[in-house]
Motif scaffolding. Structure first.
Motif, mmCIF file in Angstrom:
data_model
loop_
_atom_site.group_PDB
_atom_site.id
_atom_site.type_symbol
_atom_site.label_atom_id
_atom_site.label_comp_id
_atom_site.label_asym_id
_atom_site.label_seq_id
_atom_site.Cartn_x
_atom_site.Cartn_y
_atom_site.Cartn_z
ATOM 1 N N LEU A 74 -58.794 35.562 -11.484
ATOM 2 C CA LEU A 74 -58.001 35.848 -10.292
ATOM 3 C C LEU A 74 -58.092 37.347 -10.040
ATOM 4 O O LEU A 74 -57.730 38.144 -10.906
ATOM 5 C CB LEU A 74 -56.551 35.433 -10.537
ATOM 6 N N LEU A 75 -58.629 37.712 -8.895
ATOM 7 C CA LEU A 75 -58.785 39.127 -8.583
ATOM 8 C C LEU A 75 -57.605 39.603 -7.734
ATOM 9 O O LEU A 75 -57.230 38.939 -6.753
ATOM 10 C CB LEU A 75 -60.116 39.380 -7.851
ATOM 11 N N HIS A 76 -57.039 40.715 -8.150
ATOM 12 C CA HIS A 76 -55.948 41.378 -7.423
ATOM 13 C C HIS A 76 -56.474 42.754 -7.078
ATOM 14 O O HIS A 76 -56.490 43.618 -7.949
ATOM 15 C CB HIS A 76 -54.770 41.626 -8.366
ATOM 16 N N ILE A 77 -56.903 42.974 -5.882
ATOM 17 C CA ILE A 77 -57.494 44.277 -5.580
ATOM 18 C C ILE A 77 -56.701 44.934 -4.460
ATOM 19 O O ILE A 77 -56.678 44.436 -3.325
ATOM 20 C CB ILE A 77 -58.982 44.142 -5.232
ATOM 21 N N ALA A 78 -56.028 46.009 -4.807
ATOM 22 C CA ALA A 78 -55.236 46.743 -3.820
ATOM 23 C C ALA A 78 -56.143 47.775 -3.163
ATOM 24 O O ALA A 78 -56.743 48.602 -3.844
ATOM 25 C CB ALA A 78 -54.062 47.425 -4.506
#
Ligand code: C2O
Ligand code: CU
Length: 514
Positions: A106-110
């Motif tokens: 799961l990618l969380h890219i801000a």
């Protein structure tokens, strides 16, 4: 609606409707509006809308790993061959730092936008859920200057990918970086894993991509080729050398680009200051080629070496042994190379243009090729055309007859500079509609004398003829190809990955009702 940009937004916005005008302002971006100013929502006959679909909830998978990071899109000064170039980049390096995660994460890219302009990030080739796809006005509101947007998606498939903005011609600045998704089940079988990002460079050299686009639209002189399509048709073999071996695919790319670039780069470096990769003789290197250029098809090869092509656009292929391969804008190829003893040039030669990009592979003593050393003949001879690759076992779409067949027709010209899909520029053309659960066939027809890398967001496609999986397909002048796909819910862009063509209208929406 734009309130979302006052606070850290995330890729789960409320359902919203986007007007055709919104699409125009979105899409690849505002710079195209000038070109398409004639077609806005004020015309009642065009008062259709494309809905931004409600976000699908993020399904949590047990024991799913999270990969979290922050990207900053910002003005940056980068050193290209000893010259300081002012550009826009992710962080302060060119390319941006490689993001490396594992398929299934799961990618969380801000994404922080410190640019003086709206931006978005598109995860090119990754089967993201629609709301994380990064297309302003279609899947999200643009990220305003000073605000942050959180992209959250599962990256389901391993492979070589990259990311870039989907606004205007920002891709032709320094805003790009690799995204590598490792395969937890892969055996490896190589000693090195090298990423090679190709680019055609003009930003900060006395002009900007926006100025280049403006000139093209005004019929100005940024072109390195004739504006007349009649003259285009005669140019192909002259500039490319020995294209004779038809077993390597159709004759290539005709008039390959519209912009004359002063520099060609590998990993942000010009031939006077090349990146060096080191290894030992006899070792095996996996090399991942990414073409982040905006207007340039390259042939690439490692001097004196054969390359075994193993993947394209992340998908495994039946291995093919080549001396060089073509790579269109947005395409990726992974190869395996057994390293010789010495210092070798890894060259990228822009098709139909002058100059080249260079990196050095060193495994022993020897003089590295000088900046002016021309690419070896292997870059012109029997160059692999990627669409002739065969899919690896297990990569095919399930066999099935198409439920729906639609034409995708490429047209356009240099003068005036107008490009279109299905008879009209983006914003005036009718979205292609489809339904999740059906098999869609697109009959693609290139009615121009140029080559176009056609890229599809979301679900990747298979060539109808061979089953080869791709997300970006380079079409030669007048070439026809049928592709099959199983559409996912949402509105997905289909466009030419020549960013100037896209901005001049060569985009369309594939609208897949939920
Ligand atoms: Cu890399 Cu819509 O593109
Ligand atoms: Cu194009």
């Amino acid at each position: 609606m734009t309130k979302a940009t006052d606070i850290p937004a995330r890729s789960t916005p409320a359902p919203t409707r986007v007007t055709r005008r919104g699409l125009l302002l979105g899409g690849l971006g505002a710079a195209g509006v000038g070109a398409l100013a004639g077609c806005d929502a004020s015309s009642p006959t065009q008062d259709k809308t494309v809905g931004v679909p409600p976000s699908s909830p993020l399904t949590s998978v047990p024991r799913q790993r999270t990969f979290a990071t922050t990207l900053t899109a910002q003005p940056a000064t980068v050193d290209v061959g000893g010259h300081l170039m002012h550009t826009w980049a992710y962080g302060d390096t060119l390319p941006g730092r490689t993001l490396r995660a594992t398929a299934g994460d799961l990618l969380h890219i801000a994404v922080q936008n410190q640019l003086p302009a709206d931006t978005t990030v598109h995860w090119h080739g990754v089967r993201v859920r629609n709301v994380a796809d990064g297309v302003p006005g279609v899947t999200q509101q643009p990220i305003r200057p000073g605000s942050t947007y959180l992209y959250e998606f599962t990256a389901p498939d391993p492979g070589t990918f990259f990311f870039h903005p989907h606004v205007g011609v920002q891709l032709d600045r320094g805003l790009y970086a690799p995204l590598i998704l490792d395969d937890p089940h892969e055996s490896g079988g190589y000693d090195h894993d090298w990423v090679i990002v190709l680019d055609d460079w003009i930003d900060g050299t006395g002009t900007t991509p926006d100025a280049v686009l403006k000139k093209l639209l005004a019929g100005g002189s940024m072109t390195s080729h004739s504006a007349s399509s009649a003259r285009r048709s005669t140019t192909s073999t002259a500039s490319s050398g020995g294209m004779g071996d038809m077993s390597m695919g159709p004759p290539p790319w005709g008039d390959a680009g519209d912009v004359r670039y002063p520099l060609y780069l590998i990993n942000g470096k010009s031939p006077t200051d090349p990146v060096t990769f080191t290894g030992r003789p006899g070792q095996r290197a996996r090399i991942r080629f990414i073409n982040a250029g905006s207007d340039t098809i390259f042939s690439v090869g490692l001097d004196g070496h054969r390359m075994k092509v193993t993947h394209t656009d992340g998908h495994p292929v039946r291995p093919r042994d080549v001396g060089a391969l073509y790579i269109g804008m947005g395409e990726r190829y992974d190869v395996l190379v057994t390293l010789g003893d010495g210092a070798f040039g890894l060259f990228a030669k822009p098709f139909g243009k002058t100059g080249h990009a260079l990196a050095v592979v060193r495994t022993g003593a020897g003089t590295a090729p000088a900046a002016g050393t021309p690419p070896p003949a292997q870059l012109d001879r029997q160059v692999l055309v990627g669409s002739t690759l065969q899919p690896a076992a297990g990569t095919r779409l399930p066999a099935r007859a198409p439920d729906r067949t639609v034409d995708l027709i490429l047209s356009g010209q240099m003068s005036p500079y107008r490009w279109a899909l299905n008879g009209a520029p983006y914003g005036k053309n009718t979205p292609i509609s489809c339904r999740p659960g059906e098999r869609l066939r697109l009959n693609i027809r290139n009615d121009t004398m140029m080559s176009h890398p056609i890229h599809l967001h979301g679900p990747t496609f298979a060539l109808a003829e061979t089953g080869l999986r791709k997300d970006t397909l380079l079409l030669a002048p007048m070439e026809r190809r049928a592709i099959d796909l199983d559409p996912a819910p949402g509105n997905w862009m289909i466009h030419c990955h020549n960013v100037y063509h896209a901005e001049a209208g060569m985009m369309i929406v594939l609208s897949c009702a939920q």
